[in-house]
Scaffold this active site. Structure first.
Site: not given
Length: 348
Positions: A182-187, A81
């Site tokens: 979380g409502l980003g790219s994934v959520g 990472k």
């Protein structure tokens, strides 16, 4: 003599590399956990940390998670990472990204980088001007690659459905109550798919306006980010940053399962046992959220197309069931069993 070098999350990592480029302002960490199965693959995160020790700890935890994720996904890759330390203003320039690319190139292929939190496809293009060891570049047609977010979201979606079957006996998601943090790219994509399936959603995001817009569009309920985890629901789905399941939050959970895309959801080693002790089904994060690395790995390896990616995503529920079945047989926690299976595959 073995030492953790003052970092409890140091897990016999093969290398921890610190980079600084005064001209561009780059400060970065690349942690290589294992190359036993192949080059250490994992994205680069662009984030503002309280201090450099917090950044190193994040790189250590995330790289170990990538070793386990790649092993569980059946990929011929190890785990690594990258972390780029952002300033408070999150200043990011093409020159800084190119300097990070040179740092990756200096490792001679032991680490392959890709997109992660705070990094875009355009950023990957900038990094790729300075290194060959990069994936997640824009894809065309049926070629694999590009933004890993949609693939991570689809894998998590399949895992949430598997958790509903296992914990609730649900044949579909209609009426299943899910709290999405979380409502980003994934959520965000996950929540859209669950809403289309008829799930009853409670959503939260640090961007309150984004959460409100989603709720109005999909008939969801909005909760505060620090309260959504303890909503009275069937499934809690963490899809923001990690270390959110600790002794306090686990004791306060009011759900039957935890299944989400966030990395390193467990704050401490004993938290998996805490979930198990409460009888809560847990989908280990590095098993359920492997969709993104499957996509960028096949891009880097030149193996397959989108149909192949989809076929491998469809195996995520099977791997979760493998973990849950072994946990039922042994009485061990789902987190401990997943680690044990991954370690067996790596040969650690």
């Amino acid at each position: 003599m073995q030492t953790d070098w003052g970092f409890p999350d140091f897990d016999d990592h093969e290398g921890v590399h610190l980079f600084s480029d005064r001209e561009t302002g780059l400060q970065a960490v690349v942690a290589v956990h294992s190359t036993k199965l192949g080059p250490a693959a994992g994205g680069v995160r662009f984030w503002h940390y309280a201090d450099s020790a917090a950044a190193i700890t994040d790189a250590l935890r995330l790289s170990r998670g990538m070793s386990y994720k790649n092993a569980m996904a059946g990929l011929p890759l190890g785990g690594g990472k990258g972390v780029v330390l952002a300033d408070a203003a999150r200043t990011k320039t093409p020159e800084m990204l190119q300097a990070f690319g040179r740092a990756v190139e200096s490792l001679g292929g032991r680490y392959i980088t890709a997109e992660d939190v705070g990094i875009s496809e355009a950023d990957m293009i900038a990094i790729a001007t300075a290194t060959r060891y990069v994936s997640g570049l824009p894809a065309e047609g049926e070629n694999v690659g590009g933004d890993p977010g949609p693939y991570t979201a689809k894998g998590v979606y399949l895992g949430v459905r598997a958790a509903a079957r296992r914990a609730l006996g649900a044949s579909d998601m209609k009426g299943v109550r899910v709290a999405v943090q979380g409502l980003g790219s994934v959520g965000g994509r996950l929540a859209e798919m669950l809403a289309a399936d008829g799930a009853v959603l409670t959503v939260a995001d640090v961007d309150a306006a984004r959460a409100q817009r989603f709720a109005e569009a999909h008939g969801a309920t909005v909760a505060a980010p620090d309260a959504v985890l303890t909503s009275e629901v069937d499934i809690v789905s963490p899809n923001a940053l990690g270390a959110i399941l600790d002794a306090a939050t686990i004791d306060a959970l009011r759900c039957k399962a935890v299944a989400g895309g966030a990395n390193n959801q467990l704050a401490a080693p004993g938290d998996g046992a805490r979930l198990h002790g409460r009888g809560i089904l847990y989908a280990p994060d590095y098993v359920i959220n492997a969709g993104g690395i499957i996509n960028v790995a096949l891009e880097y390896l030149g193996q397959g197309d989108r149909a192949e990616v989809d076929a491998r995503l469809a195996q995520i529920p099977e791997r979760l069931v493998e973990v849950w079945d072994e946990a039922d047989r042994t009485g061990d926690s789902h987190a401990d069993v997943a680690d044990r299976i991954a370690q067996r595959r790596i040969g650690r």
